[in-house]
Design a protein around this motif. Structure first.
Motif, PDB file in Angstrom:
ATOM      1  N   SER A   9       0.846  -1.184   0.000  1.00 38.44           N
ATOM      2  CA  SER A   9       0.000   0.000   0.000  1.00 38.44           C
ATOM      3  C   SER A   9       0.885   1.239   0.000  1.00 38.44           C
ATOM      4  O   SER A   9       2.027   1.211  -0.463  1.00 38.44           O
ATOM      5  CB  SER A   9      -0.952  -0.015   1.199  1.00 38.44           C
ATOM      6  OG  SER A   9      -1.851   1.070   1.119  1.00 38.44           O
ATOM      7  N   SER A  10       0.377   2.325   0.555  1.00 38.61           N
ATOM      8  CA  SER A  10       1.115   3.577   0.587  1.00 38.61           C
ATOM      9  C   SER A  10       0.466   4.518   1.581  1.00 38.61           C
ATOM     10  O   SER A  10      -0.749   4.452   1.821  1.00 38.61           O
ATOM     11  CB  SER A  10       1.113   4.224  -0.804  1.00 38.61           C
ATOM     12  OG  SER A  10       1.548   5.564  -0.754  1.00 38.61           O
ATOM     13  N   GLY A  11       1.260   5.412   2.142  1.00 38.51           N
ATOM     14  CA  GLY A  11       0.698   6.435   3.009  1.00 38.51           C
ATOM     15  C   GLY A  11      -0.260   7.347   2.266  1.00 38.51           C
ATOM     16  O   GLY A  11      -1.111   8.002   2.879  1.00 38.51           O
ATOM     17  N   ALA A  12      -0.154   7.365   0.942  1.00 40.39           N
ATOM     18  CA  ALA A  12      -1.054   8.191   0.125  1.00 40.39           C
ATOM     19  C   ALA A  12      -2.509   7.789   0.314  1.00 40.39           C
ATOM     20  O   ALA A  12      -3.415   8.608   0.157  1.00 40.39           O
ATOM     21  CB  ALA A  12      -0.675   8.084  -1.349  1.00 40.39           C
ATOM     22  N   ALA A  66      -3.764   7.432  -4.674  1.00 40.55           N
ATOM     23  CA  ALA A  66      -4.327   7.269  -3.328  1.00 40.55           C
ATOM     24  C   ALA A  66      -5.561   6.378  -3.351  1.00 40.55           C
ATOM     25  O   ALA A  66      -5.740   5.512  -2.481  1.00 40.55           O
ATOM     26  CB  ALA A  66      -4.661   8.630  -2.730  1.00 40.55           C
ATOM     27  N   ALA A  67      -6.416   6.579  -4.350  1.00 36.77           N
ATOM     28  CA  ALA A  67      -7.640   5.781  -4.446  1.00 36.77           C
ATOM     29  C   ALA A  67      -7.336   4.308  -4.680  1.00 36.77           C
ATOM     30  O   ALA A  67      -7.977   3.423  -4.107  1.00 36.77           O
ATOM     31  CB  ALA A  67      -8.523   6.317  -5.568  1.00 36.77           C
ATOM     32  N   ALA A  94      -1.467  -5.477   4.904  1.00 35.93           N
ATOM     33  CA  ALA A  94      -0.978  -4.469   3.976  1.00 35.93           C
ATOM     34  C   ALA A  94       0.323  -3.892   4.515  1.00 35.93           C
ATOM     35  O   ALA A  94       0.637  -4.034   5.696  1.00 35.93           O
ATOM     36  CB  ALA A  94      -2.015  -3.366   3.794  1.00 35.93           C
ATOM     37  N   VAL A  95       1.078  -3.243   3.632  1.00 30.80           N
ATOM     38  CA  VAL A  95       2.345  -2.640   4.028  1.00 30.80           C
ATOM     39  C   VAL A  95       2.437  -1.221   3.481  1.00 30.80           C
ATOM     40  O   VAL A  95       2.168  -0.987   2.296  1.00 30.80           O
ATOM     41  CB  VAL A  95       3.544  -3.457   3.496  1.00 30.80           C
ATOM     42  CG1 VAL A  95       4.854  -2.687   3.714  1.00 30.80           C
ATOM     43  CG2 VAL A  95       3.622  -4.810   4.168  1.00 30.80           C
ATOM     44  N   ASN A  96       2.789  -0.291   4.337  1.00 33.54           N
ATOM     45  CA  ASN A  96       3.156   1.058   3.898  1.00 33.54           C
ATOM     46  C   ASN A  96       4.674   1.147   3.969  1.00 33.54           C
ATOM     47  O   ASN A  96       5.242   1.274   5.058  1.00 33.54           O
ATOM     48  CB  ASN A  96       2.528   2.122   4.795  1.00 33.54           C
ATOM     49  CG  ASN A  96       2.997   3.525   4.441  1.00 33.54           C
ATOM     50  OD1 ASN A  96       3.584   3.755   3.378  1.00 33.54           O
ATOM     51  ND2 ASN A  96       2.775   4.481   5.333  1.00 33.54           N
TER      52      ASN A  96
END
Length: 246
Positions: free
Chosen positions: A143-146, A158-159, A184-186
């Motif tokens: 995933s992502s911090g976005a 982000a979506a 999940a992973v950021n």
């Protein structure tokens, strides 16, 4: 070779470069047979050479994640050859475009959604029975911090990552009473090509390398992981729990 993943089979997408490349190497070093999937054949061959020179083993799968039929066939091929799958790392993805939301071209929006979301769901659907057949299945979805910051101009990326996190949480709830653990992973800001594309003025030497980030993600594949349905924040080096709505 003997390690924490000895005798296990691990699938890593986006394995031709960046975090996926490094995770594939590190999983092989821990004894896993790595199924390395990416569309860039040269990167896969380089990975294969490095894994084999270190005494590990890999199977290369050159596949574009827009090939949905290919993703569907992947699960069957893994079942026929290995019977089950112990680790899945859904790492492949694309940035799309950083743009005001009203200026995003439809074809760019659709391709980014296809690669980041639809292909991830299709991959999950293809290998879910195989992970359930493992004594200690582990699923890791990048995933992502976005997904949480929703910064201006990042709406598309982000979506897609928010959608992936939602799938992870639901999948974890569906498999709560099984050995399968889904997280999940950021990874945070990492010295990768995608980061350079997003932040062209940034000094890459100020960021951790993909190898360093992969080393912190690697333990999520081990048998002693008990968390599921959470997000692992690499910078904080810990699992975060989602806040359920009141």
């Amino acid at each position: 070779m003997s390690g924490r993943l000895e005798g296990k089979t691990a699938l890593v997408t986006g394995a031709s470069r960046g975090i996926g490349y490094q995770l594939a190497k590190q999983m092989a070093a821990e004894g896993a047979h790595v199924i390395a999937l990416a569309r860039t054949v040269g990167g896969l061959e380089e990975l294969d050479d490095e894994i084999k020179s270190a005494g590990g083993s890999a199977t290369l799968v050159p596949l574009d994640l827009t090939d949905m039929g290919g993703i569907d066939r992947l699960g069957g091929a893994i079942k026929q050859r290995w019977g089950s799958l112990d680790v899945m790392v859904a790492n492949a993805g694309m940035l799309g475009v950083l743009s005001p939301i009203g200026h995003i071209e439809a074809k760019v929006f659709e391709k980014t959604m296809t690669v980041n979301v639809t292909a991830t769901w299709r991959l999950i659907r293809s290998v879910d029975p195989l992970l359930r057949a493992s004594k200690a299945g582990r699923a890791i979805v990048m995933s992502s911090g976005a997904a949480h910051s929703a910064k201006a101009y990042w709406s598309l990326y982000a979506a897609t990552k928010a959608a992936c996190e939602a799938m992870v949480r639901s999948w974890a709830n569906e498999t709560m009473n099984t050995p399968l653990k889904v997280n999940a992973v950021n990874p945070g800001a990492t010295r990768t090509g995608m980061r350079a594309q997003a932040m062209p003025g940034e000094d890459p030497k100020s960021l951790p390398t993909a190898r360093e980030v992969a080393a912190k993600i690697l333990p999520l594949a081990f048998d002693d992981v008990t968390e599921t349905g959470k997000i692992f924040d690499v910078r904080e080096n810990r699992f975060l729990t989602y806040q359920d709505p009141a």
